[in-house]
Design a protein around this motif. Sequence first.
Motif, PDB file in Angstrom:
ATOM      1  N   MET B   1       0.941  -2.944  36.881  1.00  0.00           N
ATOM      2  CA  MET B   1       0.721  -2.716  35.459  1.00  0.00           C
ATOM      3  C   MET B   1       0.890  -1.249  35.086  1.00  0.00           C
ATOM      4  SD  MET B   1       0.427  -5.469  34.029  1.00  0.00           S
ATOM      5  CE  MET B   1      -0.105  -5.105  32.358  1.00  0.00           C
ATOM      6  N   PHE B   2       1.021  -0.406  36.136  1.00  0.00           N
ATOM      7  CA  PHE B   2       1.007   1.035  35.843  1.00  0.00           C
ATOM      8  C   PHE B   2       2.222   1.455  35.034  1.00  0.00           C
ATOM      9  CE2 PHE B   2       1.005   5.548  37.019  1.00  0.00           C
ATOM     10  CZ  PHE B   2      -0.254   5.818  36.553  1.00  0.00           C
ATOM     11  N   LEU B   3       3.396   1.060  35.486  1.00  0.00           N
ATOM     12  CA  LEU B   3       4.610   1.456  34.755  1.00  0.00           C
ATOM     13  C   LEU B   3       4.675   0.785  33.391  1.00  0.00           C
ATOM     14  CD1 LEU B   3       7.406   1.521  37.464  1.00  0.00           C
ATOM     15  CD2 LEU B   3       6.372   3.440  36.281  1.00  0.00           C
ATOM     16  N   SER B   4       4.182  -0.452  33.313  1.00  0.00           N
ATOM     17  CA  SER B   4       4.195  -1.135  32.021  1.00  0.00           C
ATOM     18  C   SER B   4       3.344  -0.378  31.021  1.00  0.00           C
ATOM     19  CB  SER B   4       3.659  -2.550  32.159  1.00  0.00           C
ATOM     20  OG  SER B   4       4.541  -3.308  32.928  1.00  0.00           O
ATOM     21  N   SER B   5       2.180   0.086  31.480  1.00  0.00           N
ATOM     22  CA  SER B   5       1.335   0.817  30.533  1.00  0.00           C
ATOM     23  C   SER B   5       1.994   2.139  30.165  1.00  0.00           C
ATOM     24  CB  SER B   5      -0.062   1.037  31.112  1.00  0.00           C
ATOM     25  OG  SER B   5       0.048   1.631  32.379  1.00  0.00           O
ATOM     26  N   LEU B   6       2.785   2.669  31.089  1.00  0.00           N
ATOM     27  CA  LEU B   6       3.526   3.891  30.753  1.00  0.00           C
ATOM     28  C   LEU B   6       4.531   3.618  29.629  1.00  0.00           C
ATOM     29  CD1 LEU B   6       4.482   6.794  31.387  1.00  0.00           C
ATOM     30  CD2 LEU B   6       6.041   5.816  33.044  1.00  0.00           C
ATOM     31  N   ILE B   7       5.278   2.526  29.759  1.00  0.00           N
ATOM     32  CA  ILE B   7       6.252   2.189  28.714  1.00  0.00           C
ATOM     33  C   ILE B   7       5.526   1.887  27.408  1.00  0.00           C
ATOM     34  CG2 ILE B   7       8.084   0.594  28.037  1.00  0.00           C
ATOM     35  CD1 ILE B   7       8.634   0.069  30.917  1.00  0.00           C
ATOM     36  N   ALA B   8       4.372   1.240  27.535  1.00  0.00           N
ATOM     37  CA  ALA B   8       3.695   0.775  26.321  1.00  0.00           C
ATOM     38  C   ALA B   8       2.985   1.902  25.588  1.00  0.00           C
ATOM     39  CB  ALA B   8       2.694  -0.316  26.679  1.00  0.00           C
ATOM     40  N   SER B   9       2.593   2.959  26.303  1.00  0.00           N
ATOM     41  CA  SER B   9       1.700   3.914  25.641  1.00  0.00           C
ATOM     42  C   SER B   9       2.314   4.580  24.403  1.00  0.00           C
ATOM     43  CB  SER B   9       1.152   4.936  26.642  1.00  0.00           C
ATOM     44  OG  SER B   9       2.156   5.819  27.021  1.00  0.00           O
ATOM     45  N   PRO B  10       3.598   4.990  24.399  1.00  0.00           N
ATOM     46  CA  PRO B  10       4.113   5.511  23.125  1.00  0.00           C
ATOM     47  C   PRO B  10       4.157   4.440  22.034  1.00  0.00           C
ATOM     48  CG  PRO B  10       5.645   5.973  24.917  1.00  0.00           C
ATOM     49  CD  PRO B  10       4.615   5.062  25.461  1.00  0.00           C
ATOM     50  N   LEU B  11       4.468   3.206  22.428  1.00  0.00           N
ATOM     51  CA  LEU B  11       4.525   2.129  21.434  1.00  0.00           C
ATOM     52  C   LEU B  11       3.154   1.881  20.823  1.00  0.00           C
ATOM     53  CD1 LEU B  11       6.828  -0.804  22.583  1.00  0.00           C
ATOM     54  CD2 LEU B  11       7.146   0.807  20.727  1.00  0.00           C
ATOM     55  N   VAL B  12       2.110   1.967  21.669  1.00  0.00           N
ATOM     56  CA  VAL B  12       0.757   1.797  21.137  1.00  0.00           C
ATOM     57  C   VAL B  12       0.479   2.899  20.117  1.00  0.00           C
ATOM     58  CG1 VAL B  12      -1.687   1.890  21.737  1.00  0.00           C
ATOM     59  CG2 VAL B  12      -0.112   0.580  23.142  1.00  0.00           C
ATOM     60  N   GLY B  13       0.896   4.121  20.468  1.00  0.00           N
ATOM     61  CA  GLY B  13       0.741   5.211  19.507  1.00  0.00           C
ATOM     62  C   GLY B  13       1.452   4.911  18.204  1.00  0.00           C
ATOM     63  N   ALA B  14       2.660   4.346  18.309  1.00  0.00           N
ATOM     64  CA  ALA B  14       3.421   4.016  17.107  1.00  0.00           C
ATOM     65  C   ALA B  14       2.703   2.945  16.296  1.00  0.00           C
ATOM     66  CB  ALA B  14       4.822   3.551  17.484  1.00  0.00           C
ATOM     67  N   LEU B  15       2.106   1.977  16.986  1.00  0.00           N
ATOM     68  CA  LEU B  15       1.388   0.913  16.277  1.00  0.00           C
ATOM     69  C   LEU B  15       0.159   1.482  15.554  1.00  0.00           C
ATOM     70  CD1 LEU B  15       1.569  -2.121  18.725  1.00  0.00           C
ATOM     71  CD2 LEU B  15       2.768  -1.793  16.568  1.00  0.00           C
ATOM     72  N   VAL B  16      -0.543   2.377  16.245  1.00  0.00           N
ATOM     73  CA  VAL B  16      -1.699   3.009  15.591  1.00  0.00           C
ATOM     74  C   VAL B  16      -1.235   3.729  14.327  1.00  0.00           C
ATOM     75  CG1 VAL B  16      -3.443   4.809  15.832  1.00  0.00           C
ATOM     76  CG2 VAL B  16      -3.011   3.234  17.716  1.00  0.00           C
ATOM     77  N   LEU B  17      -0.106   4.421  14.445  1.00  0.00           N
ATOM     78  CA  LEU B  17       0.406   5.152  13.274  1.00  0.00           C
ATOM     79  C   LEU B  17       0.726   4.207  12.127  1.00  0.00           C
ATOM     80  CD1 LEU B  17       2.768   7.851  14.762  1.00  0.00           C
ATOM     81  CD2 LEU B  17       0.618   8.168  13.582  1.00  0.00           C
TER      82      LEU B  17
END
Lengths: 479, 515
Positions: B1-17
């Motif tokens: 799950m480590f790399l997946s969370s890496l890919i997801a973390s900017p997207l999560v930021g975008a969703l928060v925005l």
Amino acid sequence: MPLTALMAVVPMICVTLTGIACMMAEAFRNRGERMPIGGLGVIGLAGAGIAAGALWGQNTTSFGVVQADNFGLFVTIVLVVIGLLTIAFSSQVLERDDVPSGEYYALTLFGLAGMILMATATDLLLIFLALEVLSLAVYVLTAIRRDSFAGAEAGFKYFLLGGFSSAFFLYGIAFAFGVTGSTRLDRIAAVLTSRAATEHPLMLVAMGLLLIGFGFKVSAVPFHMWTPDAYEGAPAVVAGFMSTGVKAAAFAAFARVFLSTLEPMRAAWMPALSAIAIATMILGTMVGVAQTGLKRMLAYSSIAHGGYLLVALVSGNEIGKAAILFYLLVYGLTNVGAFAIVALAGTRERGNDSLTDYAGLWHRHPTLATLMTIFLLSLGGFPPTAGFVAKWYVFSAAVGSGDYLLAIIGVLTSVVSVFFYLRVVVMMYMAEGAAEVSRPIVGPVAALALAVSAILIFYLGILPAQVMTLAADSIATIF
Amino acid sequence: MFLSSLIASPLVGALVLLLVENRDGRRDALVRGIALAASVLTFALTLAVWARFDPQQAGMQLVERRAWIPAFGIDYYIGVDGISLFLVVLTGFLTPLALLSSWEGVHRKVKSFAIFVLALESFMLGVFVALDLFLFYLFWDAMLIPMYFLIGIWGYERRIYAAVKFILYTMAGSVLMLVAIISLAYLHSVEHGTYSFDLFRLYELRLSPSLQFWLFLAFALAFAIKVPLVPFHTWLPDAHVQAPTAGSVILAGVLLKMGAYGLVRFAFPLFPDAAAFLAPHLAVLAVVGIVYGALVAMVQPDLKKLVAYSSVSHLGFVVLGIAAMNTQAVEGAIYQMLNHGVSTGALFIIVGMLSDRRHTRLIADFGGLKKVMPRLTAVFLIITLSSIGLPGLNGFVGEFLILLGAFRWNPRFATFAALGVILSAVYMLWMFQRVNYGEVTSHENARLSDLTGREWSAVGPAVVMAIVMGVFPTLFLRPMEPSVDELVRRVTSRQQTVVMNRLEPIVTSSLDVCR
């Protein structure tokens, strides 16, 4: 006759009955009274959808000529989705444009009933009947705005050319009957097992005439002439409906006739259909580039998408057949949505059809612009939207049967198509809008439908496996 | 799950925005803060990947695999090895700098800007870790959309032209790769009965040399456009010059590397025979690019355009290193990708600072900046020298390794490429001299302010990296080595020695068929 013998036509009956109900409701409606007639249509379509779900996997037959196999039911469900979205987008637009809603919904539902019949019919004459039912409904829908000259002209053109193509189709049926002694697909197939029959000159004539008839309905080049005029003149919601619904029904019957009944004659129709597919993809995109009106542009885009569907049809392998179904679903979701936004962005007086009318839409209505972008990117085949998976599916089919030329022309024309889809995006995001253009208003029902379409487009783009499996299962029953 | 969370973390930021209400830009500061926080967090995660990475291993690490579209053997399959590790870290490193560099330059629609940058980062990370060709293509193509919007909305005068050219040019190359990818999966089904998009299973396919030739061309075209290799480079000057600073930084810093990465990861090991046959041709284009890019850069009046053409030249070195396909050259190529990311990224940030202040990018409009802005000049000098390849700074290590490796393969290419090293000193130093030395010719230049704290934070890390990478190259080279060794072995061991003679008639005959 036991009631169970009617099972296969239940989806169609649901839609037809509510269509009649809509007509009755309109008759009893007082002038100026508001009536949720669209709701009746939703009930009928929901019934059809549920019935299709219940019939899934049972392969029931009615009268020997309507077969509710999974292939037909999948297309039925696609048509139900298209119908529901069309009704959701229509309610607001009808009120604005003062279109009699009872007539409108009744015609839409009759058209859908014809489409559902066409997708499940296994007799050439019944296919013709269904074709006429849906065509008549769509001709009238095209011209439903009585105050619009463009609409009347488009409806008339469509009617004349459509009638012409029906004659070809009917003539083709006559020849097929002459050679095989039947119009039923299974009996024709039974005769076509010998070489004498498949190479019979009159059978070739029959095949060619049927090809022309289907070619008209799926607006394949060179039978596409009516498409841009009809879509441009028709109200945008109607254009969305007919560009997807008619195409879905016609492709279902097309695939059924050519990929199973006329499969032994593949050597004869394959080259012709390949050439038509290539011409359709190239002309659709090349001419699309030159358009300045959004509806005309979407019309050429839908011609091009017909070309991609033809690629899947030509490949004729398992992947191709399933790809047709998947593509029809995705294309339906996307194109209805794109036309709906054209409808919603317009006003009664102005259709807002020119590309420049969309200048600065992002600044006036960011959500609408974003949704339009999603639809256009999906039409252009960008990941992670459903349009990408659909195109990838089609090109996989072409590669799988060694049609590299079709695959390469397909991907290259889709780059060209991206050019004109992006022109709209450029207008919406990167150009300054004229000050006097008002901010479009989107009602709650239309907003919900748009949101659902967009979510489904991403769902099918990111997690397509389940629907792909469903599509693959659907073709197993008939081919 | 480590790399997946890496890919997801900017997207999560975008969703928060997306959830932040920012009408009329009233909460721009908050938006910028969230975007920066998301990108810094992502950088921290990339560093954590580095920390968890075992430098002794050659194979893929932190692998995740899940069935995705089983009917076609498509998996969600990701992992890193020594080749992709530092490209991942580079992406994480540059994105916060890019955001900081456009902190004030971008002042309208800040929220959308930040969302596009973060989405772009996600897709770029995806490209570098994807090990399934379908997944790779998905990220590869999806990435075009945010970049298109970044150029088209926040760019300079001719932004729309540049944005459309960028997207069409890159797409035209990549769709043929899509057909090639589908063909590979199909060929796998012919050989083994099932479709597969798994990179490592496709490595093992036995393909005839003529088939390899065509598939290699389809892949190489997509990557050559992205790199870009002369003559496919014409989109680059437009896109780089018209993009906003953050866009240019990401374009030059990360996007161009995808092309080179694609050659290393896909084109060469998938089609070793075709690669052996075509590598000299690729090297010719690379050397032409090195010299041509440098010569064109020399005569540019526009700072941004100069840096853009210098990229053509620098990326030529990278491709030369890949074409040589020995351990030193490939290590040098990867190292040079990182160098170019750091130094060209920083150059674009500096040019952005100058053009934010003066609203011009013409070299002739500057002069004597050293007197007005001594700190900026100092930073500029270090980055300029690193770009030239001065020993002690990062650029030297990469170029040296590439030239060494290329010399072992084919001394002629190395000789011509070495010319590029000299030329780069000419155009960079000449530009630096005209901008920073001499008298202050314009009164507008006399009032310019020096680096602010925010600008230090944007350019400082790059300067530190330029020095660290110049002084401690083994820190980066050691984790790469096992993977690069294995790659080189994979490519060269499967090349049939007779192939050079055998392929030629096959290619000519298949060309005849096409005619």
